[in-house]
Design a protein around this motif. Structure first.
Motif, PDB file in Angstrom:
ATOM      1  N   GLY A 141     -93.849  62.719 -18.170  1.00 58.83           N
ATOM      2  CA  GLY A 141     -92.749  63.678 -18.060  1.00 58.83           C
ATOM      3  C   GLY A 141     -91.443  63.105 -18.564  1.00 58.83           C
ATOM      4  O   GLY A 141     -90.638  63.796 -19.195  1.00 58.83           O
ATOM      5  N   GLN A 142     -91.218  61.821 -18.293  1.00 59.91           N
ATOM      6  CA  GLN A 142     -90.010  61.167 -18.786  1.00 59.91           C
ATOM      7  C   GLN A 142     -90.047  61.074 -20.301  1.00 59.91           C
ATOM      8  O   GLN A 142     -89.028  61.269 -20.965  1.00 59.91           O
ATOM      9  N   ALA A 196     -88.711  62.960 -13.348  1.00 60.75           N
ATOM     10  CA  ALA A 196     -88.964  63.681 -14.603  1.00 60.75           C
ATOM     11  C   ALA A 196     -88.320  65.061 -14.567  1.00 60.75           C
ATOM     12  O   ALA A 196     -87.702  65.490 -15.546  1.00 60.75           O
ATOM     13  N   ALA A 250     -85.660  69.931 -22.614  1.00 59.52           N
ATOM     14  CA  ALA A 250     -87.020  69.989 -22.098  1.00 59.52           C
ATOM     15  C   ALA A 250     -87.089  70.882 -20.859  1.00 59.52           C
ATOM     16  O   ALA A 250     -86.142  70.980 -20.095  1.00 59.52           O
ATOM     17  N   ALA A 273     -85.249  66.162 -17.127  1.00 60.39           N
ATOM     18  CA  ALA A 273     -85.414  67.326 -18.001  1.00 60.39           C
ATOM     19  C   ALA A 273     -84.374  68.402 -17.699  1.00 60.39           C
ATOM     20  O   ALA A 273     -83.932  69.106 -18.602  1.00 60.39           O
ATOM     21  N   TYR A 325     -91.652  63.115 -22.315  1.00 56.89           N
ATOM     22  CA  TYR A 325     -91.438  64.501 -22.766  1.00 56.89           C
ATOM     23  C   TYR A 325     -89.952  64.862 -22.743  1.00 56.89           C
ATOM     24  O   TYR A 325     -89.467  65.565 -23.621  1.00 56.89           O
ATOM     25  N   ALA A 326     -89.237  64.351 -21.728  1.00 51.69           N
ATOM     26  CA  ALA A 326     -87.809  64.655 -21.596  1.00 51.69           C
ATOM     27  C   ALA A 326     -86.938  63.760 -22.472  1.00 51.69           C
ATOM     28  O   ALA A 326     -85.715  63.855 -22.429  1.00 51.69           O
ATOM     29  N   ALA A 345     -92.058  68.966 -17.475  1.00 53.47           N
ATOM     30  CA  ALA A 345     -91.861  67.522 -17.317  1.00 53.47           C
ATOM     31  C   ALA A 345     -92.441  67.038 -15.998  1.00 53.47           C
ATOM     32  O   ALA A 345     -93.098  65.993 -15.956  1.00 53.47           O
TER      33      ALA A 345
END
Length: 80
Positions: free
Chosen positions: A18-19, A73, A2, A77, A21-22, A7
């Motif tokens: 963001g977490q 985040a 990511a 990432a 997404y990662a 993120a």
């Protein structure tokens, strides 16, 4: 892997996103719930008291949480 900037921005928009997404779904969900809980507590404290120091302390705690979660985040990432 990511993108750390994406993120961080996602986590700034919606704490925990963001977490997610990662790749850390549970961590993102816990962060989102924690931020919502602090917001609800702030709302109820605000209805009980008009003490400026108490309200300022709650606002600072909320802001510190968001900053920490944005950095978290970014760090997740980035892979560090």
């Amino acid at each position: 892997m990511a993108n750390p900037i994406i993120a961080a921005v996602l986590s700034l928009i919606i704490p925990g996103l963001g977490q997610v997404y990662a790749g850390q779904f549970k961590r993102g969900a816990v962060i989102f719930i924690a931020v919502v809980a602090v917001a609800v507590i702030y709302y109820y404290i605000r209805t009980i008291t008009t003490s400026q120091p108490v309200l300022l302390l709650m606002a600072v705690v909320g802001l510190a949480m968001i900053i920490a979660y944005v950095y978290d985040a970014y760090r997740i990432a980035k892979g560090t």
